[in-house]
Design an enzyme around this catalytic site. Sequence first.
Site, PDB file in Angstrom:
ATOM      1  N   HIS A 456       0.873  -1.453  -0.030  1.00  0.00           N
ATOM      2  CA  HIS A 456       0.072  -0.359  -0.121  1.00  0.00           C
ATOM      3  C   HIS A 456       0.503   1.004  -0.046  1.00  0.00           C
ATOM      4  CE1 HIS A 456      -3.479  -2.444   2.068  1.00  0.00           C
ATOM      5  NE2 HIS A 456      -2.877  -3.325   1.084  1.00  0.00           N
ATOM      6  N   ARG A 517      -7.576   3.669  -0.979  1.00  0.00           N
ATOM      7  CA  ARG A 517      -6.533   2.586   0.063  1.00  0.00           C
ATOM      8  C   ARG A 517      -5.367   2.660  -1.221  1.00  0.00           C
ATOM      9  NH1 ARG A 517      -5.594  -3.124  -1.569  1.00  0.00           N
ATOM     10  NH2 ARG A 517      -5.750  -4.037   0.369  1.00  0.00           N
ATOM     11  N   GLY A 536      -8.163  -2.643  -4.601  1.00  0.00           N
ATOM     12  CA  GLY A 536      -9.375  -2.628  -3.621  1.00  0.00           C
ATOM     13  C   GLY A 536      -8.469  -3.879  -2.620  1.00  0.00           C
ATOM     14  N   GLU A 542     -11.080  -0.809  -8.052  1.00  0.00           N
ATOM     15  CA  GLU A 542     -12.121   0.804  -8.998  1.00  0.00           C
ATOM     16  C   GLU A 542     -11.509   1.611 -10.084  1.00  0.00           C
ATOM     17  OE1 GLU A 542     -13.618   1.995  -4.951  1.00  0.00           O
ATOM     18  OE2 GLU A 542     -12.465   3.562  -5.462  1.00  0.00           O
ATOM     19  N   TYR A 552     -13.298   9.040  -1.868  1.00  0.00           N
ATOM     20  CA  TYR A 552     -13.767   8.223  -2.055  1.00  0.00           C
ATOM     21  C   TYR A 552     -14.130   6.715  -1.341  1.00  0.00           C
ATOM     22  CZ  TYR A 552     -13.478  10.832  -6.524  1.00  0.00           C
ATOM     23  OH  TYR A 552     -13.513  11.669  -7.216  1.00  0.00           O
TER      24      TYR A 552
END
Length: 665
Positions: A456, A517, A536, A542, A552
């Site tokens: 991430h 994310r 995701g 997305e 978002y």
Amino acid sequence: MTSVRRRTAVLLSAILLATAGAVAAVSAAQAAPGCRVTYTVSSQWTGGFGANVSLTNLGDPVSSWQVGWSFGAGQRVTQLWNGTFTQSGAQVTVGNAPYNGTLATGASTAFGFNGSWSGSNPVPTVFTMNGVTCTGVVTPSSPPPADTQPPTAPGSPRTSNLTCNSVTFAWNASTDNVGVAFYDIYHDGQQMTSVSGSTLSANLTVLPGATWGLYVNARDAAGNVSQASSTVTITPPQCQVDTTPPTAPAQLTGAASGTTVTLQWTAATDNVGVRAYVVYRNGTAVGTVSGNPPATTFIDSGLAANTTYQYHVIARDAAGNTSPNSNTANVTTTGGCTVCTVTQVATDTDIPWGLATLPDGSILYSRRDAHDVIRLNPTIGAKTTLGTIPNAQSTDGEGGLLGIAVAPDFASNPWLYVMHTSPTDNRIVRLRVVNDRLDTASLAVLVSGIGRNKYHDGGRLRFGPDGKLYAATGDAQNGNWAQDRTRLEGKILRLNPDGSVPADNPFGNLVWSYGHRNPQGLAFDAQGRLWEQEFGNSVMDETNLIERGGNYGWPACEGTSGTCGTAGFIAPKRTYPTSEGSCSGIAIVRDALYVACLRGTRLYRGVISGTSLTNVQSYFVGTYGRLRTVEPSPSGGLWLTTSNTGDKDSVPNNSNERILHVALG
């Protein structure tokens, strides 16, 4: 005598009128003594804080107001709501917004602000309104510094009791200045479960035959998240010995549209279950369709025009048993194409991550785990190593040397912009390219302090048509940060080329949008609108159309799953199951959006129509494996890179990747 009285009366009247006028002027400009202020520190973090001020007018009515106070420890207001502010040294003056200027006697209003501080953070004790000292000031005592110290990384992760569908995962305790509240367990960036801070193991559900990398993060009650533990790789055995192959796929047919062939067939059967179909063209495997169950269609693109191709398909189960061949289907292409020929431009032993085209048509690309930048001549395949980015560090996961962008005026001002992980954070730097070398003496850190973790880490950079630099940041495995507009994680950032904050940013800092994310794709369309691609967790990826100041939804909302109806959340324009997605880079060519997918091993193409994506199709499903980056090429086609081996271990030069050129019709 009468005239004297008359003159005296006139004089007294004039004095009274003048006095009344002066009093009226004072009443209109400032309150009579009497106001009450409540000052509350609402949040506090390293180097910053948020505060709310409630103001009650206890004096005469006013048509406008100004509140002043003096800070005592070097604090500065950085952003204010419901008013305007100026600050000179320690003195702060806040004025009303047009809609809250009038205050009747006893009426109240409020404003909030964010500020910066160092050392201690005492609250002011003396306030004025329109120059008059307020009485009845209510202030809390200075709050203790918030807990901003994360736990240490959990140690010695290990597994036991591995079966076909379960495993016990254990680790050594982390330490924390206050106390560990939770442990979050992940595989390959996807959160599986959380356990309490007093629990040091978890029983996990796994998939037979699936290779996963397990790791754990510690989290304290304040939401601070540790760096990840090291990774433990597992491959559970099959639940039963299976030597029975699937039946052959049947009724294979194909149809050509220009130089693209669409195949369809009837599903095979298996005693346990079919997990993949392998598509062969002229006897060579060209793609794999995976799933549980896998789809029974495949699009083969980039073919020669007016050429006949022969196809067959085999089925494969989880144990690796393969079926007999399907029937063959002969398909003849015609002229015209949308996604046309594919040419291999180069290979690399590391992960090509960021990629940019220079004015002369050559390519710059970053190597994620080797931390260097390569210049590639795509015509002859010649490479030149420009140098290594100082202070870059990998994370045994997704971090390292990530996105790059070149200055819009690179030919005359050769700045290279780089996003990379360092030992302490993710950051954005720039440095000059001089005579095919990175001029490290010119390196300047533009943005630092972006949280890092094993996964991430975001990383994509893109200059917009407004001349600003946009950057995608991941949530650093702390979902709460994505909703905190004072933090840089889980955001799209917008900055001036020198790293300063543009005056028209929505929150007075670098944040352009939030609630993300792990975004890794950014691209602008012909209307100057920014599109974004986001990983995701375990449900769906997305594609978003980014709005200034937009929220978002992450972590409450993943795609359209979760509490996505919350007021203010902006819905994605397209979602994809993670098994068919896990997409990274995006590019826009002639109002078509191209999306490169890793786990989904495909390239999506969708037509931008208004604010929608229409006619979305998949190309190269399994043909080239995991696709990381897609960028427009000068010819009107695409550059496309793979990320097939060594993309989760941060070991340099243990990969075998390709850089491709895709011609478009």
